[in-house]
Structures are given as structure tokens and as C-alpha cells.
Motif scaffolding. Sequence first.
Motif, short mmCIF file in Angstrom:
data_model
loop_
_atom_site.label_atom_id
_atom_site.label_comp_id
_atom_site.label_asym_id
_atom_site.label_seq_id
_atom_site.Cartn_x
_atom_site.Cartn_y
_atom_site.Cartn_z
N TYR A 57 65.33 52.04 44.25
CA TYR A 57 66.21 52.91 45.04
C TYR A 57 65.30 53.88 45.78
O TYR A 57 64.32 54.38 45.21
N TRP A 58 65.62 54.19 47.00
CA TRP A 58 64.71 54.96 47.84
C TRP A 58 64.45 56.37 47.30
O TRP A 58 63.40 56.96 47.57
N ASP A 59 65.34 56.93 46.48
CA ASP A 59 65.19 58.30 46.01
C ASP A 59 64.74 58.37 44.54
O ASP A 59 64.99 59.36 43.86
N LEU A 60 64.05 57.34 44.07
CA LEU A 60 63.59 57.33 42.68
C LEU A 60 62.43 58.29 42.43
O LEU A 60 62.38 58.98 41.42
N ASN A 61 61.45 58.30 43.33
CA ASN A 61 60.24 59.10 43.13
C ASN A 61 59.59 59.35 44.49
O ASN A 61 60.11 58.90 45.53
N GLU A 62 58.46 60.03 44.50
CA GLU A 62 57.85 60.38 45.77
C GLU A 62 57.37 59.15 46.54
O GLU A 62 57.45 59.09 47.76
N GLY A 63 56.86 58.15 45.82
CA GLY A 63 56.43 56.93 46.49
C GLY A 63 57.57 56.20 47.17
O GLY A 63 57.44 55.75 48.31
N SER A 64 58.70 56.09 46.49
CA SER A 64 59.86 55.43 47.09
C SER A 64 60.43 56.24 48.24
O SER A 64 60.86 55.69 49.25
N ARG A 65 60.43 57.57 48.09
CA ARG A 65 60.94 58.43 49.17
C ARG A 65 60.05 58.34 50.41
O ARG A 65 60.56 58.31 51.54
N SER A 66 58.73 58.29 50.21
CA SER A 66 57.82 58.19 51.35
C SER A 66 58.05 56.89 52.12
O SER A 66 58.14 56.89 53.35
N PHE A 67 58.16 55.78 51.38
CA PHE A 67 58.43 54.50 52.03
C PHE A 67 59.77 54.53 52.73
O PHE A 67 59.92 54.05 53.87
N GLY A 68 60.78 55.11 52.07
CA GLY A 68 62.11 55.19 52.66
C GLY A 68 62.11 55.93 53.98
O GLY A 68 62.74 55.50 54.95
N ARG A 69 61.40 57.06 54.03
CA ARG A 69 61.36 57.85 55.26
C ARG A 69 60.68 57.08 56.38
O ARG A 69 61.15 57.08 57.53
N ARG A 70 59.56 56.43 56.08
CA ARG A 70 58.83 55.68 57.12
C ARG A 70 59.67 54.51 57.62
O ARG A 70 59.69 54.21 58.82
N PHE A 71 60.35 53.84 56.71
CA PHE A 71 61.21 52.72 57.07
C PHE A 71 62.35 53.23 57.97
O PHE A 71 62.65 52.63 59.01
N ALA A 72 62.97 54.33 57.57
CA ALA A 72 64.10 54.87 58.32
C ALA A 72 63.71 55.27 59.73
O ALA A 72 64.52 55.15 60.67
N GLU A 73 62.49 55.74 59.93
CA GLU A 73 62.02 56.11 61.26
C GLU A 73 62.05 54.92 62.21
O GLU A 73 62.27 55.07 63.41
#
Length: 407
Positions: free
Chosen positions: A280-296
Amino acid sequence: MRRAFLIMALLAAGLPAAAQTPPATRREAIRIGIMSDLSGSFADVAGPGSVVAAQLAAQDFGGRAAGLPVQIISGDHQNKADTGSAIARRWFDTDGVDAIVDLPNSAVALAVGEVARNANRVALVTAAVSSRLSGDLCSPNTIHYSLDTWSMSNVPSRALVQQGGNSWFYVTADYAFGHDLEKQSGEAVTRAGGRVLGSVRHPLGTTDFSSVLLQAQASRASVVALSNSQADFINSMKQASEFGLSRRGQRVVGLAVYISDIVSLGLEATQDAVVVGNWYWDLNEGSRSFGRRFAERMGGRMPTDLQANVYAAVTHYLKAVEALGQSTDGRAVVARMKATPTDDTVFGRGEIRADGRRISPVYVFQVKKPAESSGRYDVYRLTREVPVEDSYRPVAQGGCPLVPRGG
């Protein structure tokens, strides 16, 4: 002089043959093909987003592996096994593709996996969910990254029985995928001490679930399990909310749910639903970083776990290619991937078993209530990380011929 003449004659006779020998093919790039459903029912959970995830993985790897540039190409299998097989053969035979990734739709994944085996290239299944991919139809050229029907049915079934959901009724899509989910979930419910009260099946693509949900309601089961996916899940879940099943004390659970489904339905219709996933994109900092880059790159849309699987698969594949050099031996690359622990910023550490099953943490989420959410993609609350030994089918039980006797 006679001896010299014979030597010259032999040399002259060999020249035409030498001139006809084609030069060794020089590889220009490591080519990875993202074969997906780019415009149909799986486009939101995989599709164009899977291409973006592969591009991000190649970029983070430095854009090169074994001294060659990494190229990402894509193709649409249109959810047809014969179309997928034809694309795979062309990619392998004439386009120099080394590995095919993604493959939503299990029939397509199994067909393409066989083409990869015959061509001795690589198939990394990050979206299809058939447990046969690491079971009786496993392959030395295939690795299965996405959760399969065993995990998707067993994990939530055990969890809900433990929470008091002792009686179950199934709303099942009437094809192999739905049957498999229902069967494996029902067996898990029984083993955990629960009871299966019944089931009803519906055709693929049903839009009116009224009669189906009336039967579920009449069963008085504490859990109504939706053994379907994508549009069928969205329609049945929405109508279950309209029928008020939850208000009458029945818990509705989807066995194959992705974040895009929850966002499409909205939290009002899905709040408190139980969802199982491996990311899930909001699990940890690594997942959040990937999520933000993907969303861009995707207009603000956060990645699904299937799209995150693509990032992990491409990363691990490139590590194996880097270690082996410019080899086109698919079995050797897959063997190297199995021998090396998986490790990336998106999933963390894991492993790949002898049957090709990628092992990483599995989580049980609960969908948030509207008042708890801070944004469109803030939809899950983590309730439990499932022990690995309970998350995947035991390797000795799958029937994979690659597994040594004794498992």
C-alpha cells in the motif's frame, strides 16, 4: 610443391564457407516488454501505470545493466491468450525482448509463460493471480510476484473467522477465477471453524445483482464474500451497500480488491471492508516516496500493489542481468533471481522460492470511514501484518515439479 598446392587448395575451398558465416549478433540493449491490458478492465490496476512503474525502476537502476541501455516497450494483449502469445513470440523472435512483465489475466499469463519457456526467455508475472503459476504449471522461466488465489482467499477468510465471522455465503463470478477463489476460501473457513451456508454464481459482466444479493441476504450469513473482481466487484459492492447488507449486520468482503476499486466506489460504500494486499502506498517512507513519484507521472493517481510489483520485478531482474553479464539464457537469469534475496525501497527484503513464488509481507487492511480520510487515496488502515508462513501456500502443497521432494 605438391604439398603447398594442396594446402592452398584447401584454404581456397574454405574461403566461400567462411564468407557465408554470419557475424555474431551484437546486443544493443536489454529490452523489457510490459505486456498488459492497456485499455480494458485491468487498465486501472495494471495497464499504463505498469509501464510507468517499469520506467521508474529502469531509471533508478541507472538506465543500464551489464553495460547495455535498458529499454522498456509495451503491448496490449486485449485479455486474449492467443493475442498475448503472438506478441510474445514476435517480441522474443524478432524484437530482441529479453523479459516480459505484468500480464494481468491468468489465461494470458499462462500462455505467455509457455512461450517464454520454449524461447528460454523470462516471464515475470506481476498481475495475474492463478495459483497454478507456482503450482502444477510452474516454469523455470517464470516468477510470480502478485498475490495468488490461495493468498487472496485464505488470508481474509481466516482473519474474519477469528473476528467472529463464523457463517459465510459466496457471490461468485461464474468462471475459473471465481470458482477457485470460492473453493479455496470455503476450505479455509471450514479449517478455521466456520461454516459455509451457500453460494450463488453470476455471469461475468453482470450489472444487476438484485436477485443475487437477495439470496445472500436471505442466507443470514455473517459474512458475504464477493468472489469476483474489477467491474463485477465494483457493481456488486455498490449494490450491496444500497441493499443495506452492512446495516443488517452482514459483513461484505471482497476477495480480490485493489485500491483503484475502493477509490472508484468511494468510502461511503466501502467503509470497514476488509482488504488483503502485499503493498500500500502509505505503508512507510519507501512506499510513500515511490507513490509520490508515480503519481507525478500519472496525473495524481497512486499506484496499485500490482504496479508496485512491476517496479520490484524489474529491479530484481536487472540485478540478475548485471550479475550474469549479457546473457540471453532465461533459465539462468531466473535461477539467479531465485538465488538472490529480493531487496528494494518499495517492498523491502524478501525471497523467491523454488516454485517461482515471490515471498514478501502480506497485510490485512480495513477501509477507512469518510471522516478518517485525509484525501482521495487515503483509504486503508493497517490492522495486521500476516506471518509469512500463513500468507502463502506451503511450497510442498502446490505440485510444482521444480520443487525438490520433501519441499
